[in-house]
Design a protein around this motif. Sequence first.
Motif, PDB file in Angstrom:
ATOM      1  N   LEU A 261      -7.354 -50.458 -23.698  1.00  0.00           N
ATOM      2  CA  LEU A 261      -6.974 -51.638 -22.930  1.00  0.00           C
ATOM      3  C   LEU A 261      -7.418 -51.513 -21.475  1.00  0.00           C
ATOM      4  O   LEU A 261      -7.854 -52.496 -20.855  1.00  0.00           O
ATOM      5  N   PHE A 262      -7.304 -50.317 -20.926  1.00  0.00           N
ATOM      6  CA  PHE A 262      -7.746 -50.066 -19.553  1.00  0.00           C
ATOM      7  C   PHE A 262      -9.214 -50.462 -19.398  1.00  0.00           C
ATOM      8  O   PHE A 262      -9.590 -51.177 -18.452  1.00  0.00           O
ATOM      9  N   ARG A 263     -10.028 -50.019 -20.328  1.00  0.00           N
ATOM     10  CA  ARG A 263     -11.465 -50.302 -20.237  1.00  0.00           C
ATOM     11  C   ARG A 263     -11.746 -51.791 -20.393  1.00  0.00           C
ATOM     12  O   ARG A 263     -12.622 -52.349 -19.717  1.00  0.00           O
ATOM     13  N   GLU A 264     -10.987 -52.442 -21.260  1.00  0.00           N
ATOM     14  CA  GLU A 264     -11.180 -53.879 -21.446  1.00  0.00           C
ATOM     15  C   GLU A 264     -10.803 -54.650 -20.180  1.00  0.00           C
ATOM     16  O   GLU A 264     -11.503 -55.591 -19.778  1.00  0.00           O
ATOM     17  N   LEU A 265      -9.719 -54.258 -19.552  1.00  0.00           N
ATOM     18  CA  LEU A 265      -9.297 -54.919 -18.318  1.00  0.00           C
ATOM     19  C   LEU A 265     -10.312 -54.701 -17.197  1.00  0.00           C
ATOM     20  O   LEU A 265     -10.597 -55.617 -16.415  1.00  0.00           O
ATOM     21  N   LEU A 266     -10.856 -53.503 -17.115  1.00  0.00           N
ATOM     22  CA  LEU A 266     -11.896 -53.244 -16.108  1.00  0.00           C
ATOM     23  C   LEU A 266     -13.107 -54.139 -16.326  1.00  0.00           C
ATOM     24  O   LEU A 266     -13.706 -54.645 -15.374  1.00  0.00           O
ATOM     25  N   THR A 267     -13.467 -54.348 -17.583  1.00  0.00           N
ATOM     26  CA  THR A 267     -14.604 -55.216 -17.907  1.00  0.00           C
ATOM     27  C   THR A 267     -14.347 -56.637 -17.430  1.00  0.00           C
ATOM     28  O   THR A 267     -15.226 -57.276 -16.825  1.00  0.00           O
ATOM     29  N   TYR A 268     -13.145 -57.143 -17.676  1.00  0.00           N
ATOM     30  CA  TYR A 268     -12.788 -58.487 -17.219  1.00  0.00           C
ATOM     31  C   TYR A 268     -12.884 -58.586 -15.696  1.00  0.00           C
ATOM     32  O   TYR A 268     -13.358 -59.604 -15.156  1.00  0.00           O
ATOM     33  N   MET A 269     -12.416 -57.554 -14.992  1.00  0.00           N
ATOM     34  CA  MET A 269     -12.442 -57.595 -13.533  1.00  0.00           C
ATOM     35  C   MET A 269     -13.870 -57.563 -12.991  1.00  0.00           C
ATOM     36  O   MET A 269     -14.188 -58.215 -11.995  1.00  0.00           O
TER      37      MET A 269
END
Length: 236
Positions: A167-175
């Motif tokens: 989830l951390f990596r997915e959120l970073l991608t969105y940002m």
Amino acid sequence: MANHTVAAFDLELKELQRTIAEMGGLAEKMQSDAIDALAKQDIRLAQKIIAADPTLDRLQREVEEKAILTIARRQPMAVDLRDVIATIRIANDLERVGDLVKNIAKRILAMEGQFPPQKLLAGIGNMSLMALNQFKSVIDAYTQRDAQAALAVWQRDGEIDNLYTSLFRELLTYMMEDPRNISFCTHLLFGAKNVERIGDHATNIAETVYYLVTGESLAVDRPRGDENELSVQAGQ
């Protein structure tokens, strides 16, 4: 006199165990409410969660005070002493779980008026549900004095870590894709970290239950998720 002392100790221990059960039920309800509040962006429910936290704080103090008095009065030994010490340790973990759920609720309030993608909310919701199931299992293990059930919770510690890393990596991608996503992604990121920490406290309780029942510590390292796990400091 000896029989009277044993009976008095049993009553005091049952009262401590009853308070732990009450704390566990409250912490479980707060977690369940947080899952619903996050999914529905329910501000009132988030406020209700925050308002419930002082009760957990009060109960934790009661357990600690009563347990210390019981040790001073009765001077328990062996499994009896482990039982009293376990209530102190578990009460501390339950109080911290309450703080972490409160932090999640604060993040929900901070996101008012923002509309994160349902995919992201579902990801944190699934992670939260896994943590809640771990929590329920370990409280049942304590109630039933089930060392194997506690061990099973302890062995699943890495599952929540892996979900958090993903989830951390997915959120970073969105940002990185759109700066407008940074605000709500940051709140979700801190929320997810709080969920991951709830899983850690469930594992702490599992270790305490195992020691209580067997008299042995789980001395080996905990099963962890991704060795290169990314993390953030859990926020308020």
